[in-house]
Scaffold this active site. Structure first.
Site, PDB file in Angstrom:
ATOM      1  N   TRP A 152       0.850  -1.195   0.000  1.00 43.57           N
ATOM      2  CA  TRP A 152       0.000   0.000   0.000  1.00 43.57           C
ATOM      3  C   TRP A 152       0.883   1.241   0.000  1.00 43.57           C
ATOM      4  O   TRP A 152       1.864   1.320   0.749  1.00 43.57           O
ATOM      5  CB  TRP A 152      -0.895  -0.035   1.236  1.00 43.57           C
ATOM      6  CG  TRP A 152      -1.832   1.122   1.372  1.00 43.57           C
ATOM      7  CD1 TRP A 152      -2.635   1.653   0.408  1.00 43.57           C
ATOM      8  CD2 TRP A 152      -2.075   1.883   2.562  1.00 43.57           C
ATOM      9  NE1 TRP A 152      -3.366   2.703   0.927  1.00 43.57           N
ATOM     10  CE2 TRP A 152      -3.037   2.866   2.251  1.00 43.57           C
ATOM     11  CE3 TRP A 152      -1.572   1.820   3.861  1.00 43.57           C
ATOM     12  CZ2 TRP A 152      -3.508   3.780   3.181  1.00 43.57           C
ATOM     13  CZ3 TRP A 152      -2.046   2.726   4.785  1.00 43.57           C
ATOM     14  CH2 TRP A 152      -2.998   3.693   4.451  1.00 43.57           C
ATOM     15  N   ASP A 233      -0.995  -5.856   9.237  1.00 45.93           N
ATOM     16  CA  ASP A 233      -1.967  -4.862   8.795  1.00 45.93           C
ATOM     17  C   ASP A 233      -3.186  -5.630   8.295  1.00 45.93           C
ATOM     18  O   ASP A 233      -3.109  -6.345   7.286  1.00 45.93           O
ATOM     19  CB  ASP A 233      -1.375  -3.988   7.680  1.00 45.93           C
ATOM     20  CG  ASP A 233      -2.310  -2.853   7.275  1.00 45.93           C
ATOM     21  OD1 ASP A 233      -3.415  -2.759   7.839  1.00 45.93           O
ATOM     22  OD2 ASP A 233      -1.932  -2.058   6.394  1.00 45.93           O
ATOM     23  N   LYS A 269     -13.551  -0.922   5.374  1.00 48.16           N
ATOM     24  CA  LYS A 269     -14.034  -1.785   4.307  1.00 48.16           C
ATOM     25  C   LYS A 269     -15.124  -2.736   4.800  1.00 48.16           C
ATOM     26  O   LYS A 269     -16.183  -2.847   4.193  1.00 48.16           O
ATOM     27  CB  LYS A 269     -12.872  -2.596   3.715  1.00 48.16           C
ATOM     28  CG  LYS A 269     -11.688  -1.766   3.218  1.00 48.16           C
ATOM     29  CD  LYS A 269     -12.043  -0.867   2.075  1.00 48.16           C
ATOM     30  CE  LYS A 269     -10.827  -0.258   1.393  1.00 48.16           C
ATOM     31  NZ  LYS A 269     -10.015   0.596   2.278  1.00 48.16           N
TER      32      LYS A 269
END
Length: 424
Positions: A152, A233, A269
Site C-alpha cells: 500500500w 496490517d 471496508k
C-alpha cells in the site's frame, strides 16, 4: 503634504526591500495518483466511463453502499440519546475489547490472560502510525521494518515518518502474476535478526495475492527462526473471503505459535465506515503487568498526536459487534459484498478467456482475493484505456474489482481485450 510624501517614499522603499514570502522555497509535492484518477474520471463526460481506482466498495449499480446493520446500529444509538463527551485516550473500551475478540478470536490465550494492549485508532492508517511510533520508541532491537514489494502506497512514508528504517522484501512475481514465495522467504531469511516485518493479514493491497495457510505456517517458522517481529496490517477482515475467521488465520496462527505481534485493524471496508475513521491498534504482551506498561506508553504517543479518537463510528462498530442479531446480519452483509466481488472475478475471467479469447493467461483474476486485482496490464495499456476507452485505473494495472458490475464489466473486458491486442 510632507507626511503623505514620506509615507509614499516609505512604501516604495518597503516594496524594494520586502523579503520573499516565508514559504517561497516550499516545493510543490507530487499529485496523489488515486486523486488524479478520480479527478480525470469526474472531468470525463463520456457515459461509458468507469473508475476502477477508488478503494471503496460499490454496489451492483456502482453506488456507495451503507450496510443495513450500520443503519440499524445508528438507530439504536440515536434512541439511546447518548452524550457527546470525549472518549478516553485509548477510545471506547467496549469497542476495543470487541475489536480484539474479532481479530484474535474469543479463545485467544493472550486475551484470556488480559495480555493484549489495544487502543482505538483513526482507522487503519492511524493504527499504523501509532504502531510505527511505538516501535520506533520502544522496540529494543533493529529499528528496521521490511515491507513487501509492492505494498500500500502509504506504508513507506508512514513508517519513515515514524522514525523506522524501511527496507523491502520480494512479494509479487510479475512473470506469473502471483506470489514470489521463494523470493519472499529468501529475503526474510536474509533480514537482520530482530527486524520488524510488515505482513498483510489478508487481501494484500495492491495485488490481491495472499499466501496459502500452509505458506503462512512456513512464514511463521521463518519469523521465529530469525527472531523477526511480525507487524500485521488487517484492513479487510471478512471482506476478503467472506469469513472473518478465515481472514484472521494468519494473525491467529502466529499468536498460537507464541509470537508477540502488532496488529492494525480497520473497519472502513468490512463495515463500510470509510468516513467514520474507525480502527484499532493492538500488541500482544507477556502478561497483564506488561500490558499495563505498554498501555501507558501508547497513551503517551496518542495524547499529543490527536488527544483521543472520534466517538460516533466507534459506537456504530461496537453496537454491531456486541449485538448478536446485528452481528449475524453484518456477517451476512460482509459475505454478500465479498461474494459479489468474487462473482465479478469469475465473470471477468470467463469474458477474457472464453468469450473474447484475449491473449495471455488470466487465471490470476480468479485466484487473487479481496477488493483489488493486479491485472498484469502494462502502463501503455492503462494509458490507452483511460484516453480511448474512458476506463481509469492506476498505471501499474491495479483495479478495484468493486468498481465492476453487471452493467459495465462487458465494456471493461472488451477494452482490455482491445488494449492487449493493440487495437484501441
Amino acid at each position: 503634504m510632507l507626511t503623505t510624501a514620506a509615507a509614499r517614499r516609505s512604501a516604495v522603499v518597503f516594496r524594494r526591500i520586502a523579503p520573499l514570502s516565508t514559504w517561497a522555497a516550499v516545493p510543490a509535492g507530487p499529485p496523489d495518483p488515486i486523486l488524479g484518477i478520480t479527478e480525470a474520471f469526474k472531468a470525463d463526460q463520456d457515459p461509458r466511463k468507469i473508475n476502477l481506482g477508488v478503494g471503496a466498495y460499490r454496489d451492483e449499480y456502482g453506488k456507495p453502499y451503507v450496510l443495513n446493520a450500520v443503519k440499524k446500529a445508528e438507530e439504536k444509538i440515536i434512541a439511546a440519546k447518548q452524550d457527546k463527551e470525549y472518549l478516553a485516550i485509548t477510545g471506547l473500551a467496549t469497542f476495543t475489547q470487541n475489536a480484539a475478540k474479532l481479530a484474535y478470536g474469543v479463545d485467544s490465550e493472550p486475551l484470556k490472560q488480559n495480555a493484549v494492549s489495544v487502543a482505538q485508532s483513526i482507522s487503519g492508517t492511524g493504527a499504523l502510525r501509532i504502531g510505527g511510533a511505538f516501535m520506533a520508541r520502544h522496540y529494543p532491537y533493529a529499528k528496521i521494518i521490511y515491507l513487501p514489494t509492492p505494498t500500500w502506497g502509504n506504508h513507506m512514508p508512514l513508517f519513515r515518518d515514524s522514525g523506522l528504517e524501511v527496507r523491502r522484501y520480494r512479494y509479487f512475481d510479475s512473470k506469473t502474476v502471483g506470489l514470489d514465495f521463494a523470493g519472499m522467504k529468501e529475503d526474510l531469511k536474509n533480514a537482520p535478526e530482530g527486524a520488524i516485518v510488515l505482513l498483510h493479514a489478508c487481501a494484500h493491497n495492491p495485488t490481491g495475492i495472499d499466501p496459502t495457510q500452509q505458506q503462512w505456517k512456513e512464514l511463521s517458522d521463518i519469523v521465529a527462526e530469525k527472531k523477526l517481529f511480525p507487524f500485521f496490517d488487517m484492513a479487510y477482515q471478512g471482506f476478503a473471503s467472506g469469513s472473518t475467521t478465515r481472514d484472521a488465520f494468519a494473525v491467529r496462527h502466529f499468536v498460537s505459535q507464541g509470537h508477540h505481534v502488532a496488529l492494525c485493524q480497520s473497519f472502513a471496508k468490512n463495515m463500510g465506515l470509510y468516513g467514520e475513521r474507525v480502527g484499532a491498534f493492538s500488541l500482544t504482551t507477556q502478561n497483564e503487568e506488561e500490558k499495563k506498561r505498554v498501555d501507558s506508553q501508547i497513551k503517551i504517543i496518542i495524547r499529543p498526536m490527536y488527544s483521543n479518537p472520534p466517538l460516533h463510528g466507534a459506537h456504530i462498530a461496537n453496537t454491531i459487534l456486541s449485538d448478536p442479531e446485528l452481528y449475524q446480519e453484518w456477517e451476512g452483509e460482509v459475505k454478500g459484498m465479498a461474494d459479489r466481488i468474487i462473482n465479478m472475478r469469475e465473470r471477468l475471467y470467463d469474458l477474457l478467456t472464453h468469450e473474447l479469447r484475449t491473449p495471455g493467461e488470466w487465471g490470476h483474476i480468479k485466484s487473487q482475493i479481496g477488493m483489488f486485482s493486479f491485472t498484469g496490464l502494462k502502463t501503455e495499456h492503462c494509458k490507452a484505456l483511460a484516453e480511448k476507452a474512458h476506463i481509469y485505473m492506476t498505471m501499474d494495472g491495479r483495479i478495484s474489482m468493486a468498481g465492476l458490475n453487471g452493467s459495465n464489466i462487458g465494456y471493461f473486458a472488451q477494452g482490455v481485450d482491445a488494449a492487449v491486442r493493440g487495437n484501441l
